[in-house]
Design a protein around this motif. Sequence first.
Motif, PDB file in Angstrom:
ATOM      1  N   LYS A 216       0.828  -1.212   0.000  1.00 39.57           N
ATOM      2  CA  LYS A 216       0.000   0.000   0.000  1.00 39.57           C
ATOM      3  C   LYS A 216       0.859   1.259   0.000  1.00 39.57           C
ATOM      4  O   LYS A 216       0.577   2.220  -0.726  1.00 39.57           O
ATOM      5  CB  LYS A 216      -0.937  -0.002   1.210  1.00 39.57           C
ATOM      6  N   VAL A 217       1.910   1.265   0.800  1.00 37.12           N
ATOM      7  CA  VAL A 217       2.777   2.444   0.862  1.00 37.12           C
ATOM      8  C   VAL A 217       3.658   2.525  -0.381  1.00 37.12           C
ATOM      9  O   VAL A 217       3.777   3.594  -1.002  1.00 37.12           O
ATOM     10  CB  VAL A 217       3.654   2.414   2.136  1.00 37.12           C
ATOM     11  N   ALA A 221       3.884   5.654  -2.870  1.00 39.22           N
ATOM     12  CA  ALA A 221       5.087   6.484  -2.747  1.00 39.22           C
ATOM     13  C   ALA A 221       5.876   6.574  -4.034  1.00 39.22           C
ATOM     14  O   ALA A 221       6.460   7.614  -4.351  1.00 39.22           O
ATOM     15  CB  ALA A 221       5.981   5.941  -1.627  1.00 39.22           C
ATOM     16  N   TRP A 222       5.928   5.482  -4.820  1.00 42.61           N
ATOM     17  CA  TRP A 222       6.772   5.469  -6.021  1.00 42.61           C
ATOM     18  C   TRP A 222       5.978   5.482  -7.329  1.00 42.61           C
ATOM     19  O   TRP A 222       6.556   5.388  -8.400  1.00 42.61           O
ATOM     20  CB  TRP A 222       7.685   4.239  -5.998  1.00 42.61           C
ATOM     21  N   SER A 223       4.672   5.650  -7.262  1.00 46.27           N
ATOM     22  CA  SER A 223       3.858   5.547  -8.472  1.00 46.27           C
ATOM     23  C   SER A 223       4.165   6.628  -9.497  1.00 46.27           C
ATOM     24  O   SER A 223       3.953   6.432 -10.694  1.00 46.27           O
ATOM     25  CB  SER A 223       2.367   5.593  -8.106  1.00 46.27           C
ATOM     26  N   ALA A 224       4.680   7.774  -9.043  1.00 48.25           N
ATOM     27  CA  ALA A 224       4.941   8.876  -9.978  1.00 48.25           C
ATOM     28  C   ALA A 224       6.333   8.825 -10.581  1.00 48.25           C
ATOM     29  O   ALA A 224       6.652   9.605 -11.467  1.00 48.25           O
ATOM     30  CB  ALA A 224       4.752  10.218  -9.260  1.00 48.25           C
ATOM     31  N   PHE A 264       6.842   3.434   5.824  1.00 49.95           N
ATOM     32  CA  PHE A 264       7.575   2.296   6.388  1.00 49.95           C
ATOM     33  C   PHE A 264       9.060   2.613   6.419  1.00 49.95           C
ATOM     34  O   PHE A 264       9.554   3.475   5.693  1.00 49.95           O
ATOM     35  CB  PHE A 264       7.322   0.996   5.616  1.00 49.95           C
ATOM     36  N   PHE A 265       9.755   1.904   7.288  1.00 48.53           N
ATOM     37  CA  PHE A 265      11.213   2.010   7.426  1.00 48.53           C
ATOM     38  C   PHE A 265      11.703   0.612   7.741  1.00 48.53           C
ATOM     39  O   PHE A 265      11.563   0.127   8.852  1.00 48.53           O
ATOM     40  CB  PHE A 265      11.547   2.988   8.550  1.00 48.53           C
ATOM     41  N   VAL A 309       7.286   6.970   2.068  1.00 49.90           N
ATOM     42  CA  VAL A 309       6.151   7.717   2.613  1.00 49.90           C
ATOM     43  C   VAL A 309       5.188   7.986   1.462  1.00 49.90           C
ATOM     44  O   VAL A 309       5.614   8.374   0.373  1.00 49.90           O
ATOM     45  CB  VAL A 309       6.597   9.058   3.234  1.00 49.90           C
ATOM     46  N   VAL A 310       3.909   7.761   1.678  1.00 51.41           N
ATOM     47  CA  VAL A 310       2.933   8.023   0.619  1.00 51.41           C
ATOM     48  C   VAL A 310       3.008   9.495   0.212  1.00 51.41           C
ATOM     49  O   VAL A 310       3.368  10.356   1.011  1.00 51.41           O
ATOM     50  CB  VAL A 310       1.501   7.654   1.048  1.00 51.41           C
ATOM     51  N   LYS A 311       2.653   9.788  -1.036  1.00 47.56           N
ATOM     52  CA  LYS A 311       2.861  11.128  -1.602  1.00 47.56           C
ATOM     53  C   LYS A 311       2.211  12.238  -0.770  1.00 47.56           C
ATOM     54  O   LYS A 311       2.784  13.302  -0.579  1.00 47.56           O
ATOM     55  CB  LYS A 311       2.322  11.174  -3.029  1.00 47.56           C
ATOM     56  N   SER A 312       1.015  11.996  -0.260  1.00 47.73           N
ATOM     57  CA  SER A 312       0.290  13.052   0.451  1.00 47.73           C
ATOM     58  C   SER A 312       0.936  13.441   1.781  1.00 47.73           C
ATOM     59  O   SER A 312       0.601  14.490   2.356  1.00 47.73           O
ATOM     60  CB  SER A 312      -1.157  12.630   0.687  1.00 47.73           C
TER      61      SER A 312
END
Length: 393
Positions: A216-217, A221-224, A264-265, A309-312
């Motif tokens: 989910k993260v 986070a990397w979709s763009a 996540f880390f 980290v998710v974009k938002s």
Amino acid sequence: MHISKVSNRATIAEFHGIHVQLAEKNKSWIPHLKQDIEKVFNPKKNKLFTKGSAERWIVQKDGTTVGRIAAFINPKTKNSFKQMTGGIGFFDCIEDQEAANLLFNTAKDWLEKQGIEAMDGPINFGEKNQYWGLLIENFENENTYGMNYNPPYYRQLFEEYGFHIYYNQICSFRDIYMPMQQVFLDKTERISKDPSFKIVTAEGKSIDQLADYFVKVYNDAWSAHEGLKGMKKSAALKIFKALKPVMDRKVVIFVFKDDEPIAFFLNVPDLNHYFKRFNGNFHLINKLRFLMMQKFGRPEKLIGIIFGVVKSYQGKGIEGAMIKWSQELLFDTNYKDIVMTWVGDFNPRMLKVIENLGGVLYQKHATYRYLFDRSLPFERAPIIGKKERKKSE
């Protein structure tokens, strides 16, 4: 000099032997485990063989093995660039340009016969988090598990042949307990006071749950990012199943907002703390030694595999909060340092985040590219986000 394919037990032994022999000359060089490398070249364990292929060679001089190389065609990446691109890796060689050129030419010829137009190296016939890049700075630091180490003269061997740096790989280091900048402390305090945020570790969580959180993260986070595709849960499950035997669940961290994962880390203990005593061989006796070592003490060094980290929520303090929370979670452990898995110089935003969090250079590697048509102009790897910024201007 004579070059031959690795095709039987004797040549496999020579392939691994030259790596260990060269490593023995440098106290900072911890050799890779031959059992790990053999998995890369085993079609039963490496699914890339389904549509891809690989070959490897050793070169001998006066009857003595003086170098090795592998070449491979990864079906996932060969069409990702302007040229059909293959790879070379697991390169080792004495300081002899003639021997190196013979290895490079042999790999090039094999790739070219299969329609390949360029080769990257040294890289892995697998994921980028292992066996990727040529060490070009900070040779005094030991390589962490799965990372390449080589003498300084390797750079000349590559560049004299005609390779150019396609991108640099920055591996950063941070003292876990180093004070953070006040701006990050302020943001962390604000987040900590908000009950809708919570941090959890992998303790008490199933592999299936961890894979769900991670996907989910990761996919948000990397979709763009140009050239990066979404990850399927099956791939995430594979990652966590591979990590399970060595995972310390205290250092696998997720952040939630209103019960939804937003960051996540992922960290693991540096296994080279143990493996540097094994001389590149994880045979039965060393496996038993490894189990005993794990019982009587953890390494002081952590490897930060990946954080996201998710974009938002990017740039809103979550990155710093995870570092701060990690300090508190690890207060009563043996861990003192963290080495972050490499970030390419094509990702300046992530490098800036690491710098702002106090990361300093641990080692620098480089991924090289060689174009078979020498008349073509060479181009460096495109910068992530550059096209998007141009469109918005």
